[in-house]
Design a protein around this motif. Structure first.
Motif, mmCIF file in Angstrom:
data_model
loop_
_atom_site.group_PDB
_atom_site.id
_atom_site.type_symbol
_atom_site.label_atom_id
_atom_site.label_comp_id
_atom_site.label_asym_id
_atom_site.label_seq_id
_atom_site.Cartn_x
_atom_site.Cartn_y
_atom_site.Cartn_z
ATOM 1 N N THR A 1 -52.040 67.781 -24.549
ATOM 2 C CA THR A 1 -52.898 67.399 -25.670
ATOM 3 C C THR A 1 -54.328 67.306 -25.187
ATOM 4 O O THR A 1 -54.661 66.494 -24.323
ATOM 5 N N ALA B 1 -48.593 63.923 -28.762
ATOM 6 C CA ALA B 1 -49.896 63.295 -28.568
ATOM 7 C C ALA B 1 -49.791 61.782 -28.739
ATOM 8 O O ALA B 1 -50.308 61.022 -27.925
ATOM 9 N N LEU C 1 -56.412 64.046 -25.664
ATOM 10 C CA LEU C 1 -55.987 62.958 -24.804
ATOM 11 C C LEU C 1 -56.714 63.028 -23.462
ATOM 12 O O LEU C 1 -57.152 62.018 -22.906
ATOM 13 N N PRO D 1 -46.333 70.824 -27.623
ATOM 14 C CA PRO D 1 -47.536 70.124 -28.075
ATOM 15 C C PRO D 1 -47.445 69.828 -29.565
ATOM 16 O O PRO D 1 -46.875 70.610 -30.318
#
Lengths: 747, 146, 125, 458
Positions: free
Chosen positions: A247, A187, A250, A182
């Motif tokens: 993410t 992202a 998102l 991550p």
């Protein structure tokens, strides 16, 4: 090939593809193809038939089969109505098959670039299918819109893929899922990929292309909405879900987009009058559910999304085919307000499409019931306001589905109608039967969805949809949906004004408006700057000299000039050369003034002859001699051309005064040009000549070449190739002159 | 075109020396200033004098003018051949015979070496070009006048 | 000397550019010839090491002018010559097709033609 | 092998000068000869790619004294590309009927000139071959001999002559700074030269090649020329001759003057991006196909410039790949512009998809390598810009495609010869193939870029 043969060929091909997929999935247990594709770029041609791939391939081939069967009757009628020849039939089937093939390829691809390739292939196929009626303006505009929206956003997918490659050094999706961490990069890449997926799934704010795409023939719409194109969008989200779900923001963004699409699609579907428009907005809203479920996350979300796609595809394809059949039966009527009461003329179709409608509305005993069950479960798992929102969405679906089906078959008859061929109703019935079958025995569908969900969720997802005759929350929500749905249907007159106002607002300020405005603006802007484009040789030359001067100026600014320039001494021997150079300059300046062309020619020659003197002083007798001779021939040619041109024309040019402002401008540009010639030559000449110059070698080696004149030795021996080239240029010039003056006749 | 008898005689008379000078420059070029190019232009100037003196139609009847294209491109071909032929002996292009350090056969003051052949090609092309270009112009002028 | 050479080159180039900006096709060609001359002069002055002509027998101890730049200049002169000759006959043909030597008329013809082609294609969308 | 191809086309060009090119057999000879030359180049390319660069010094003299002919991965790639383009354009013209006596000879001269300039290792010799190709091009531009073509030829000649002069000055300056004309020796020695002089030299050379490419703001000649000339000539100019620009920038910028290229990177980015946006914006509303293509050409070279500005193995490879694809696109589209029919429509569509960067047409590889190069220098601005340029290319490609091939046409077009249509379809097939199997193109780009980067090293 006879055009009529295309349909059977297409249908057989689709059926075989379906059978092969089914066989591959059930009996062969998936399987992988992994070949090198572009090794120097780490690209691999990797296809894998995993759960997700199986689900979408089965839909693409199965519904594709239904659509081709339907089209075998529909298309000839469609062409007949438009007065087109049957020669256009194969094109349709070609692109449907291409669509199918690229869809199957897309869902099985495991390499990011391969995914991108298939992704765009679906865009190409849909472009041609939407623009199938290319002679109609509406069709062309819709096709262009679909291509622009999905094609341009597809580039986001490419960028996202390359970002991932730059960070992790692989294009292989499974490897990326393993490796990725991550972070901001993941992202950003995930967001770009999601944008591509959302645009293709016609989610807010990209939803506008889909209703427009209804300009396509009905089988295309049916296919586009249920099993290809739009489905590809949510497929992409599912495929990249393991990356996206790392993410949080998102996922939240997906929630917002999904909700927005549910609302916009649902409300607009309640207001549309044209059958296919209604269904199109329904699709937007339905895929909004799927995106919403992805946003909710969790195993229910993952499996629910997959299951939802199956249920929706079956129902929606059938409803579209119904719409097409109804329009065919009523001689081209597409408006809901002019349809109704067709239960007597089309009883079979009524029942068949009724099953599908029930499925879409999520009534019990249809596969749709389970899609909502999973949907509600996912919302419940998340908690908060989401269950309420989920119910609201389901209510909208219930209401517009009823509106569609009842508007066609119930009420009073408003149009003439005749029966339709069996090939156009049987596919609807078959799909309807599947909807019911799924409602009665959900296990195979659930297994497929579960397998797909596992890929999406990247973990086992033990979920088992079933009927539970108790008062659990899902059941209560379903009941609430039906009750509220009926309420909405009954209170239509109450809210319809508000809904239509919302639709108008969207037309006035929505993204579609923005699209057209920007396209129009772009064209207008392009016209504007084209008017500024230079169409005049003088300005063309000036725009070369000016910027070059600027570049040279910039070059001077950026490099140290201290000590780089030498004035150079003038020794006693240099005075003749000095004078000759001054003379050259004077003669050159003199070329500006003569008005008569003959004088000009003579002044020009004098420049040449004085230059010859300069060359001689530079210690180059050969050069001087050639210069003199060339100048002589040039003068002859020049005068010859002047003789050729009528005296009147020449005199007109000679007496044509140049406006003062032009003169100043030209002089300015000429000054800039002179400046850069000066800068380049002075900076270069200031460099002392090098000792190790290759010319020393030439002088040394000339005797070996049996030559006394080193220059001649260079010309004929050391650098003979240059001389050969030079005389070739002269030869081509002769050829060119012959072409221009006597049509290429050399004698 | 009206020209005096004097002009014509002078033109005809000058043609021969022009060609001779050209030939001399061509052959001696390797030893002294000048080469095929210069020679070609000088010879061409001699020819062009005929145009001035006798007019276009008369001049066109002269052999070299009619063959001008063949001369030009034949010359180019000759030079090309000198450049390329060494390849057939497995040598680099433009390998001249005799090579460095080898004895040169003299024919009087004329050296028999391939660069001279190359120069002859240059000569032919330049001559062909100059005469050809002027001839094309003259023809165009003629066409316009008639 | 270096400065003088550079200045002369600049004058040739500048005047050539000035002529390139004129309306008269023939002046444009003259401009091209002058600009080429500037380049030739630059080439040969790039070998400012002046001295005896590079022809054997060479006098010992006296500088020899650079034969390579001479060869290059020669080649460049001839190339410029060929191209200028072609350009001149092109001027003639441009004249016969436009019946003008004025660039303004020729630009006008260009614009006119472009517009007539565009008006044939009806704008859409 | 170097000389075989060069000599063959050269000799044939001279022979063809004496023949009447309108006669069928003459066209056939030209085609056959050029095809043989092309095959020779392929063999040479094979040699270069398996055994490394092939070198020959004219006259057997030491390198530098004699002219060095040198075929490396970069040069041979461009030579194959350009001669291939001319071959196809010539075939197109031959099957449609050649109208001028001199057309085959001029096309052949152009091919010979281009072969020579891509395979020479000598800066001045480069100039000479450059002029051979250019003068043939000036004469070819007038092909058709209508007012438009003659006007185009004049504009083309004047503007490009100015460029040639600048280049000649650049070569002279390089000689003065390094005392040699051999490209590799220049590359070794130029670092020692005074930076100011070297940079100004680089500017002159840069402008010369930018002119050839038609880069903003040096592009104003281009639309008039590309729209004025015949389709086959437009294909030659934009598909083969314009390669001089990209090759020249790679060779002289990337190999000979790498420091100056780096210094000018900002200028390259600015000019490149302006070109992309300007060309695309102009193209959007143009009504005729050739106009759209001409402005599109301006935009497309902007990408090449950006790739050059990025530099390094990734940037140069991107430049090469993009240049190849661009040249094939232009060949296809300009040829298709002269024809009608469904097969041509399909071929044009392939070209349009290629320009817009949609797979499987090869154009997407160009976008791919460019995005990768921009990401390699971590420039969000460049990525965004290439994205916008790509979006605009979607708009103009398909607006014109639909207008020409979808909209019912008011005027009837004459049926074009079927062999010409097949030829166009063949080029489209090639683009599709290159896109579907990208390995050769991508590998080629990397090898060529390596040749640029290693060229300076001994």
């Amino acid at each position: 090939m006879r055009p009529r043969l295309a349909a059977p060929v297409g249908a057989v091909f689709a059926a075989l593809a379906f059978a092969a997929t089914l066989w591959g999935w059930l009996l062969a247990g998936g399987g992988t193809v992994d070949l090198p594709w572009a090794p120097s770029w780490d690209l691999r041609f990797t296809l894998a038939l995993d759960g997700l791939a199986a689900l979408y391939s089965l839909l693409a081939t199965g519904i594709g089969f239904a659509v081709t069967v339907y089209a075998s009757r529909y298309l000839p009628l469609h062409l007949e109505h438009q007065g087109r020849s049957e020669a256009d039939i194969p094109r349709f089937h070609f692109f449907i098959l291409m669509f199918m093939g690229s869809m199957v390829g897309l869902v099985m691809a495991q390499d990011l670039i391969l995914i991108f390739v298939f992704w765009d292939l679906t865009a190409i196929a849909s472009y041609y299918l939407i623009g199938y009626d290319a002679h109609e303006r509406d069709s062309r505009r819709s096709a262009l819109m679909a291509l622009l929206v999905t094609g341009i956003t597809a580039v986001c997918l490419l960028i996202g893929a390359l970002m991932l490659y730059a960070a992790y050094g692989t294009f292989s999706l499974p490897a990326l899922i393993e490796a990725s961490e991550p972070g901001a990069l993941l992202a950003a890449a995930g967001a770009l990929i999601a944008v591509a997926g959302l645009a293709k799934s016609a989610q807010v704010p990209f939803q506008f292309w889909l209703p427009r795409a209804m300009a396509a023939p009905t089988p295309v719409s049916a296919y586009l909405h249920s099993a290809a194109m739009v489905a590809a969008g949510v497929f992409l989200l599912g495929r990249f879900y393991p990356l996206i779900q790392k993410t949080d923001w998102l996922l939240d963004a997906l929630l917002v987009v999904g909700l927005g699409s549910m609302a916009v699609g649902g409300i607009l579907a309640l207001t549309r009058n044209v059958l296919k428009q209604l269904l199109a907005y329904s699709t937007i809203s339905q895929y909004g559910y799927v995106v919403f479920m992805f946003g909710l996350g969790g195993e229910y979300g993952a499996v629910g999304a997959s299951f939802y796609v199956i249920a929706h595809a079956l129902a929606k394809a059938a409803l579209f085919l119904t719409a097409g059949a109804v329009t065919e039966a009523t001689h081209g009527e597409t408006r809901l307000s002019h349809l109704g009461g067709l239960r007597r003329e089309l009883p079979f179709l009524m029942v068949a499409s009724g099953f599908s409608a029930a499925g879409l509305a999520a009534l019990p005993l249809t596969i749709g019931f389970f899609k909502d069950e999973l949907f509600f479960e996912a919302a419940l798992e998340r908690g908060g306001v989401f269950p309420a929102l989920a119910v609201a969405g389901a209510v909208l679906t219930f209401a517009y589905t009823w509106r569609f089906w009842s508007g066609i078959f119930l009420g009073e008859r408003r149009s003439e109608a005749h029966g339709v061929p069996a090939a156009m109703t049987v596919p609807v019935a078959a799909l309807g039967a599947l909807v019911i079958a799924g409602g009665l025995y959900v296990a195979p569908f659930a297994r497929l969805a579960q397998a797909a969900g596992e890929v999406t969720f990247n973990a086992p997802t033990p979920i088992d949809p079933a009927y539970h005759l108790d008062a659990r929350a899902e059941n209560l929500m379903a009941l609430a949906t039906y009750a509220l749905g009926v309420l909405v249907i009954l209170s239509r007159s109450f809210w319809i004004g508000a809904a239509e106002a919302f639709a108008r607002l969207g037309e006035l300020a929505g993204p579609e408006r923005l699209y057209f405005a920007s396209l129009k603006g772009l064209n207008a802007f392009s016209d504007r700057i084209h008017d500024l484009e230079v169409r005049d040789l003088r300005t063309r030359v000036a725009t070369i000299l000016g910027p070059t001067g600027v570049l040279v100026g910039a070059g001077l600014l950026f490099t140290p000039t201290r000590g780089a320039y030498e004035v150079g001494a003038i020794g006693p021997l240099d005075w003749p050369l000095f004078l000759a150079l001054i003379l050259v300059a004077v003669a050159a300046i003199a070329t500006v003034f003569p008005r008569r062309h003959l004088t000009l020619a003579l002044v020009l020659s004098s420049v040449g002859y004085i230059l010859a003197v300069v060359f001689a002083f530079f210690g180059g007798p050969d050069v001087a001699m050639v210069q003199v001779l060339v100048e002589t021939i040039m003068a002859l040619l020049f005068i010859g051309i002047l003789v050729l041109l009528p005296r009147k024309v020449l005199e007109r040019e000679a007496s044509n005064p140049i406006p003062r402002r032009r003169k100043v401008r030209d002089a300015g540009v000429a000054l800039i040009a002179g400046f850069f010639a000066f800068a380049v030559s002075w900076s270069t000449l200031s460099q002392p000549a090098l000792e190790e110059s290759v010319a020393q070698e030439h002088i040394r080696l000339a005797p070996e070449a049996h030559a006394k004149d080193v220059v001649t030795a260079i010309l004929a021996d050391f650098r003979g190739l240059d001389t050969l080239g030079e005389i070739t240029v002269v030869g081509i010039a002769l050829l060119g002159i012959a072409t221009l003056l006597s049509r290429g006749r050399l004698w | 075109m009206k020209t005096s008898v004097m002009t014509r005689v002078v033109a005809r008379v000058l043609l021969v020396p022009a060609l001779v000078v050209a030939l001399a420059i061509l052959i001696k070029g390797y030893a002294d200033t000048g080469d095929g190019f210069n020679a070609g232009v000088i010879a061409a100037l001699g020819m062009l004098l005929q145009y001035v003196a006798f007019g276009y139609e008369e001049a066109e009847r002269m052999m070299p003018v009619r063959l001008v294209a063949v001369i030009a491109f034949g010359g180019l071909l000759l030079s090309l051949a000198v450049a390329l032929l060494p390849l057939f002996w497995g040598l680099a292009i433009f390998t001249h015979v005799p090579g460095p350090g080898e004895e040169v056969i003299h024919l009087g003051t004329v050296e028999l070496i391939t660069p001279v052949v190359f120069d002859i090609g240059v000569f032919m092309l330049v001559f062909g070009f100059a005469v050809g270009a002027i001839d094309l112009l003259a023809r165009a002028i003629h066409r316009r006048e008639t | 000397m270096i400065l003088v050479s550079a200045l002369t080159i600049a004058v040739l180039f500048g005047v050539g550019s000035y002529l390139l900006l004129q309306r008269d096709l023939i002046r444009v060609v003259v401009g091209i010839i002058l600009v080429s001359n500037a380049a030739n002069l630059f080439l040969i002055s790039a070998g400012l090491s002046r001295g005896q002509a590079p022809i054997y027998p060479l006098e010992e101890g006296v500088e020899v002018s650079d034969p390579l730049v001479q060869a290059m200049t020669l080649t460049a002169i001839v190339i410029a010559f060929g191209i200028s000759a072609l350009l001149m006959s092109l001027v003639y043909r441009v004249y016969t097709s436009h019946l003008s030597l004025n660039l303004e008329d020729i630009s006008e013809a260009e614009v006119r033609e472009e517009e007539s082609i565009e008006s044939r294609e009806v704008a859409e969308d | 092998m170097i000389v075989f191809t060069l000599g063959l086309t050269w000799t044939l060009a001279v022979l063809l000068s004496l023949l009447d090119g309108r006669k069928h057999p003459v066209g056939g000879i030209a085609l056959g000869g050029l095809a043989a030359g092309f095959a020779g180049l392929l063999v040479l390319g094979w040699e270069v790619f398996t055994n490394g660069p092939v070198t020959m010094v004219a006259g057997g003299w030491p390198p530098g004294v004699g002219i060095t002919l040198r075929a490396d991965a970069l040069g041979v790639t461009f030579a194959v590309l350009s001669v291939g383009v001319i071959l196809i354009a010539l075939a197109y013209e031959a099957v449609s009927g050649i109208e001028s006596r001199t057309f085959p000879a001029l096309a052949m001269f152009m091919a010979a000139g281009l072969t020579g300039l891509f395979l020479t290792g000598d800066a001045f010799n480069f100039y000479v071959f450059f002029e051979i190709a250019m003068i043939a091009a000036y004469a070819l531009t007038g092909y058709g001999e209508r007012a438009r073509q003659l006007r185009a030829a004049f504009i083309f000649a004047v503007v490009n002559l100015l460029g040639s002069v600048l280049f000649l000055i650049g070569v002279g300056a390089l000689y003065h700074l390094t005392g040699t004309l051999d490209m590799r020796m220049i590359a070794e020695r130029v670092a020692a030269a005074q930076p100011n002089a070297a940079l100004l030299t680089a500017v002159a050379i840069f402008v010369a090649f930018s002119l050839k490419l038609g880069l903003f703001p040096f592009h104003y000649w281009l639309p008039a020329v590309y729209t004025g000339v015949r389709p086959s000539v437009a294909a030659m100019l934009s598909g083969a001759l314009a390669n001089i620009g990209s090759y020249g920038l790679l060779r002289f910028g990337g190999e000979l003057l790498p420091q100056e290229l780096e210094m000018g990177a900002t200028a390259l980015f600015v000019l490149g991006t302006t070109s992309i946006i300007y060309g695309a914006l102009q193209a959007v509303s143009r009504r005729t196909m050739t106009e759209v293509l001409a402005y599109s050409a301006i935009g497309q070279v902007g990408y090449i410039l950006i790739a050059l500005g990025i530099g390094g193995p990734v940037g140069f490879a991107a430049a090469v790949v993009y240049a190849i694809i661009n040249s094939l696109n232009k060949l296809l589209l300009f040829l298709a512009a002269g024809l009608r029919g469904w097969m041509v429509g399909a071929a044009f569509a392939v070209g349009a998809f290629s320009v817009a960067g949609v797979p499987p047409a090869a154009g997407f590889l160009g976008k791919l390598v460019l995005f990768q190069a921009s990401l390699a220098v971590e420039s969000v601005a460049l990525v965004a810009l290439i994205f916008i340029g790509g979006a605009l290319s979607f708009v103009y490609s398909f607006q014109i495609y639909q207008r020409v091939f979808w909209k019912p046409q008011a005027r009837a077009y004459k049926i074009s010869p079927s062999t010409a249509r097949l030829l166009v379809a063949g080029v489209a097939g090639l683009l599709l193939f290159a896109g579907a199997w990208p390995e050769p193109l991508l590998a080629l780009g990397q090898r060529a870029a390596a040749a640029v980067l290693l060229g300076g090293a001994p």
